[in-house]
Scaffold this motif. Structure first.
Motif, short mmCIF file in Angstrom:
data_model
loop_
_atom_site.label_atom_id
_atom_site.label_comp_id
_atom_site.label_asym_id
_atom_site.label_seq_id
_atom_site.Cartn_x
_atom_site.Cartn_y
_atom_site.Cartn_z
N VAL A 103 0.81 -1.22 0.00
CA VAL A 103 0.00 0.00 0.00
C VAL A 103 0.84 1.27 0.00
O VAL A 103 2.01 1.27 0.39
N VAL A 104 0.20 2.33 -0.44
CA VAL A 104 0.66 3.72 -0.29
C VAL A 104 -0.28 4.35 0.72
O VAL A 104 -1.49 4.37 0.52
N GLN A 105 0.25 4.87 1.83
CA GLN A 105 -0.61 5.42 2.88
C GLN A 105 -0.30 6.89 3.13
O GLN A 105 0.85 7.30 3.17
N GLY A 106 -1.37 7.69 3.32
CA GLY A 106 -1.21 9.12 3.59
C GLY A 106 -2.40 9.66 4.36
O GLY A 106 -3.24 8.90 4.84
N GLY A 107 -2.46 10.99 4.48
CA GLY A 107 -3.59 11.63 5.14
C GLY A 107 -3.35 12.01 6.59
O GLY A 107 -4.30 12.39 7.28
N ASP A 108 -2.10 11.93 7.06
CA ASP A 108 -1.80 12.28 8.44
C ASP A 108 -1.24 13.70 8.52
O ASP A 108 -0.18 13.98 7.95
N PRO A 109 -1.91 14.61 9.24
CA PRO A 109 -1.41 15.98 9.35
C PRO A 109 -0.07 16.08 10.09
O PRO A 109 0.63 17.08 9.97
N ASN A 110 0.28 15.04 10.84
CA ASN A 110 1.57 15.05 11.54
C ASN A 110 2.74 15.05 10.57
O ASN A 110 3.87 15.38 10.95
N THR A 111 2.50 14.69 9.30
CA THR A 111 3.59 14.66 8.33
C THR A 111 4.04 16.06 7.94
O THR A 111 5.01 16.21 7.20
N LEU A 112 3.37 17.07 8.46
CA LEU A 112 3.85 18.45 8.27
C LEU A 112 4.94 18.78 9.28
O LEU A 112 5.61 19.80 9.15
N SER A 157 -8.70 10.37 9.01
CA SER A 157 -8.30 10.99 7.74
C SER A 157 -7.29 10.17 6.97
O SER A 157 -7.06 10.42 5.78
N GLN A 158 -6.65 9.20 7.63
CA GLN A 158 -5.62 8.44 6.95
C GLN A 158 -6.25 7.40 6.02
O GLN A 158 -7.22 6.73 6.36
N PHE A 159 -5.68 7.29 4.83
CA PHE A 159 -6.18 6.39 3.81
C PHE A 159 -5.01 5.67 3.16
O PHE A 159 -3.85 6.05 3.33
N PHE A 160 -5.32 4.64 2.40
CA PHE A 160 -4.27 3.95 1.66
C PHE A 160 -4.79 3.55 0.29
O PHE A 160 -6.00 3.44 0.06
N ILE A 161 -3.85 3.35 -0.63
CA ILE A 161 -4.15 2.89 -1.98
C ILE A 161 -3.32 1.64 -2.20
O ILE A 161 -2.11 1.64 -1.99
N THR A 162 -3.96 0.57 -2.63
CA THR A 162 -3.26 -0.69 -2.79
C THR A 162 -2.31 -0.66 -3.98
O THR A 162 -2.56 -0.01 -5.00
N LEU A 163 -1.20 -1.40 -3.84
CA LEU A 163 -0.23 -1.53 -4.92
C LEU A 163 -0.32 -2.90 -5.58
O LEU A 163 0.54 -3.28 -6.37
N GLY A 164 -1.35 -3.63 -5.23
CA GLY A 164 -1.62 -4.95 -5.78
C GLY A 164 -2.77 -5.56 -5.02
O GLY A 164 -3.26 -4.97 -4.04
N PRO A 165 -3.24 -6.73 -5.42
CA PRO A 165 -4.31 -7.38 -4.66
C PRO A 165 -3.89 -7.63 -3.22
O PRO A 165 -2.79 -8.13 -2.96
N THR A 166 -4.74 -7.26 -2.28
CA THR A 166 -4.47 -7.47 -0.85
C THR A 166 -5.72 -8.03 -0.21
O THR A 166 -6.38 -7.38 0.61
N LEU A 167 -6.06 -9.24 -0.59
CA LEU A 167 -7.32 -9.86 -0.19
C LEU A 167 -7.40 -10.09 1.31
O LEU A 167 -8.50 -10.23 1.86
N ASN A 168 -6.26 -10.12 2.00
CA ASN A 168 -6.27 -10.30 3.45
C ASN A 168 -6.89 -9.13 4.18
O ASN A 168 -7.24 -9.24 5.37
N LEU A 169 -7.08 -8.00 3.49
CA LEU A 169 -7.68 -6.81 4.11
C LEU A 169 -9.21 -6.80 3.97
O LEU A 169 -9.88 -5.98 4.61
N ASN A 170 -9.74 -7.69 3.15
CA ASN A 170 -11.19 -7.70 2.91
C ASN A 170 -11.98 -7.90 4.20
O ASN A 170 -11.66 -8.78 5.01
N GLY A 171 -12.99 -7.06 4.38
CA GLY A 171 -13.85 -7.15 5.55
C GLY A 171 -13.30 -6.49 6.78
O GLY A 171 -14.02 -6.32 7.78
N LEU A 172 -12.04 -6.08 6.72
CA LEU A 172 -11.40 -5.47 7.89
C LEU A 172 -11.23 -3.95 7.73
O LEU A 172 -11.09 -3.25 8.74
N TYR A 173 -11.22 -3.48 6.50
CA TYR A 173 -11.03 -2.06 6.21
C TYR A 173 -12.05 -1.63 5.16
O TYR A 173 -12.47 -2.42 4.32
N THR A 174 -12.42 -0.36 5.22
CA THR A 174 -13.42 0.18 4.29
C THR A 174 -12.82 0.45 2.92
O THR A 174 -11.82 1.16 2.80
N VAL A 175 -13.43 -0.11 1.88
CA VAL A 175 -13.11 0.24 0.50
C VAL A 175 -14.04 1.38 0.10
O VAL A 175 -15.26 1.24 0.20
N PHE A 176 -13.48 2.52 -0.35
CA PHE A 176 -14.38 3.62 -0.70
C PHE A 176 -14.03 4.33 -2.00
O PHE A 176 -14.52 5.40 -2.30
#
Length: 211
Positions: A103-112, A157-176
């Protein structure tokens, strides 16, 4: 001579937004709600309009991503993301966790901040729960999901974008949502946990059209 009429703030913000932006065919720009970034809220106000399709445009230092948002299937999550984007919340934030093939993860204001030890722990000031829809899965590269702690009610606010199939995340995290333009940009985002020189979102804005 007639007095000059004041230009409504929403129109001024819309004009400012329109300069140097990319608008997919058939869509129009959604005006910002704030003239400068706001990064602390008690809750996300309702901003989605019925019968409207939304996409997010992420301008980054690695290139542009266009993401189709699933407002019908995950309305609470999409409303929060759109609300934050319209308040310029994501502008300047880094992708602080980028794992090759995962994954690519972002959305954290602490990264400022200059201290990477705090990256990955920040949020908008409110939290909300999962919106799991069985038909939406992490079955491919480019799927947009909400990041959270072990608590399923800790979406923020933190979100991620998959870099390939990650079926182990199904049902555990919101796909939006899912990347519909700029898939190659994902390969250019700096890797690392955190990256030495992270890729940043220079601006995130919302476009919309009637369904």
């Amino acid at each position: 001579m007639k007095p000059l009429r004041a230009i409504p703030l929403v129109l001024l913000l819309g004009l400012a937004l329109a300069q140097g932006t990319y608008v997919p065919k058939g869509y129009t720009l959604t005006p910002y709600l704030s003239a400068k970034p706001v990064r602390s809220f008690k809750e996300a106000k309702a901003v989605l309009k019925p019968g409207t399709d939304y996409r997010a445009v992420l301008e980054t230092t690695a290139g542009r991503l266009v993401i189709d948002l699933y407002e019908a299937e995950t309305p609470r999550t999409v409303n929060s993301f759109v609300f934050l984007a319209l308040n310029r919340y994501f502008d300047g934030l880094a992708f602080h966790r980028v794992v090759e093939g995962f994954v690519v993860q972002g959305g954290d204001p602490n990264t400022l901040r200059d201290d990477p030890a705090t990256w990955g722990t920040g949020g908008p000031g409110y939290e909300f729960g999962l919106e799991v829809t069985p038909k939406l899965t992490f079955d491919a590269k480019g799927v947009l999901g909400m990041a959270r702690t072990q608590d399923p009610n800790s979406n923020g606010s933190q979100f991620f974008i998959t870099l390939g199939p990650t079926l182990n995340l199904n049902g555990l995290y919101t796909v939006f949502g899912k990347v519909v333009e700029g898939m190659a940009v994902l390969d250019k985002i700096a890797r690392g946990e955190p990256p030495a020189k992270p890729t940043r979102m220079t601006r995130v804005y919302i476009v919309q059209k009637a369904k």
